[in-house]
Design an enzyme around this catalytic site. Structure first.
Site, PDB file in Angstrom:
ATOM      1  N   GLU A  46      45.770  44.140  36.424  1.00 32.66           N
ATOM      2  CA  GLU A  46      46.876  44.654  35.619  1.00 32.66           C
ATOM      3  C   GLU A  46      46.604  44.400  34.131  1.00 32.66           C
ATOM      4  O   GLU A  46      46.761  45.277  33.286  1.00 32.66           O
ATOM      5  CB  GLU A  46      48.175  43.985  36.052  1.00 32.66           C
ATOM      6  N   ARG A  90      41.453  34.866  50.905  1.00 38.84           N
ATOM      7  CA  ARG A  90      42.184  35.074  52.162  1.00 38.84           C
ATOM      8  C   ARG A  90      41.414  35.953  53.137  1.00 38.84           C
ATOM      9  O   ARG A  90      41.658  35.910  54.339  1.00 38.84           O
ATOM     10  CB  ARG A  90      43.596  35.598  51.868  1.00 38.84           C
TER      11      ARG A  90
END
Lengths: 192, 241
Positions: A115, A78
């Protein structure tokens, strides 16, 4: 004495700018993507709004055009949607920072923590020269892990990272204002 | 720098005309005019209702020495041998992006072609189409729609499968991003076999958009991707043989 520097555009020179509200409202929230509990900030709806998309780019361009920036580094994927337009407008080169094995030439690589597990960000050798002044761009900053890796890649080749710019800044980024000592500039907060 | 030579012949009517130009996307064999003229392709052109003339015009690309900016663009593209696997000469556009003038020229060539043609959507193919598509969209007043690999887009999507050399892949587009009647441009850095572009066009047509043209920086003509575009026009800046 250094004046405290605000990282959100609305507190840093663009107080009351109506473009910021329109940009924020053009962003769509998709609940539970990619997994339960995450309120995903979807910028694709911003790209569908020509005026809001143009305003987004213009705000960054106005900020960076006189800062002597010679390279805009955009984080895949992006970051590719915002970075090149900014680079073109300020006369800088654009350098894509990519996931592993996408760039065809010789690369340097920096790991960062997810994560669960790690990932890597890569940059072409020779794309950026020592002494260049760089801007890092991505659509959103959360923990800052990816942006930190981007900063490290640029600094490893001797560039100076002038600022990291994102359209959206999540609460985790708040209070940081700086990333590895580098200033952050963010247009809007996440929508609920 | 077109060289026109008109010959009237009878031909059956064309199914539809692109609003962009009157050229049908049917390729006939190359006919070199002379050694000093650029090689051109014969194209059928509708001159007036009910009759056709054949005119010689340059192939639908900016190359063939037509625009002085092309040479600068071509020299900035780096070829990386044997990537991603042996035998493939990879066309690396990242070196083009390192030259602000050449990158700007690339975008300008597309913008000059599409500005004022009522294009309402530019669809860019992940990921290198994301580098060229948005600047074009912004300059011509269109929205930008990313066409992505599976599971990247967060909202409801429609999906189109396409064939790879070994196996299949899939391209996705957000539902609602493109509406019936939208006039679309598809952008990618390169066309090889045309499989990805074909999938992109299918996605757009499935939601009722009209694909006006496909635009790429580079074409590998030997792979004949142009023939897989269901008659849709293709505009490219440089060829690599």
């Amino acid at each position: 004495m250094e004046k405290k520097r605000e990282m959100f555009a609305g507190e840093n020179g663009l107080q009351g700018d109506p473009r910021l509200k329109a940009i924020s409202e053009a962003i769509r929230v998709v609940p539970h993507f990619p997994k339960q509990g995450i309120m995903f900030q979807d910028i694709t709806t911003l790209l569908l709004d020509h005026k809001a998309f143009k305003d987004t780019v213009d705000i960054f361009v106005d900020r960076y055009r006189d800062m002597g920036i010679s390279v805009v580094a955009g984080v895949e994927a992006r970051g590719f949607m915002f970075g090149p337009s900014i680079a073109l407008a300020i006369g800088a080169k654009f350098v894509p920072l990519r996931k592993p094995k996408k760039l065809p030439g010789e690369v340097i690589s920096e790991a960062y923590v997810l994560e669960y597990g790690t990932d890597r960000l890569e940059m072409h050798v020779g794309a950026v020269q020592p002494g260049e002044r760089a801007l890092v761009i991505d659509d959103l900053i959360a923990t800052g892990g990816t942006l930190c890796a981007a900063i490290k890649l640029l600094e490893r080749v001797g560039a100076e990272v002038v600022e990291c710019a994102c359209v959206i800044g999540l609460p985790e980024a708040k209070g940081q204002c700086r990333l590895n000592g580098k200033p952050l500039y963010i247009l809007v907060e996440p929508r609920k | 720098m077109y060289v026109y030579k008109c010959i009237s012949i009878y031909s059956p009517p064309s199914p539809s005309l692109s609003s962009l130009s009157d050229h049908h996307n049917r390729r006939l064999p190359c006919v070199p005019l002379s050694e000093s003229n650029p090689v051109v392709h014969l194209r059928q052109t509708r001159k007036r209702r009910g009759s056709f003339v054949v005119s010689l015009s340059a192939t639908m690309s900016a190359c063939k020495d037509q625009d002085p900016r092309i040479h600068g663009i071509k020299t900035k593209i780096r070829v990386v041998p044997n990537f991603p696997k042996p035998g493939i000469m990879f066309q690396d556009i990242t070196t083009l992006l390192l030259d602000p003038k050449a990158f700007k020229d690339t975008i300008d060539l597309f913008v000059e072609r599409y500005k004022g043609k009522n294009i309402s959507v530019v669809a860019g193919i992940e990921a290198r189409g994301f580098i060229f598509g948005p600047p074009i969209a912004l300059a011509i007043g269109a929205k930008f729609v990313p066409l992505r690999k599976p599971r990247k887009l967060p909202g409801e999507v429609i999906s189109e499968e396409y064939i790879l050399e070994y196996g299949r892949d899939c391209l996705e587009m957000h539902v609602g991003a493109v509406e019936p009647g939208d006039r679309a441009l598809v952008v990618d850095d390169l066309i090889a076999t045309g499989g990805t572009l074909c999938a992109a066009m299918n996605l757009l047509e499935r939601v009722g958009a009209e694909v006006v043209e496909c635009a790429c920086v580079i074409e590998l003509p030997d792979l004949k991707g142009r023939d897989r575009l269901n008659g849709k026009p293709l505009y490219i800046l440089v060829e690599y043989h």
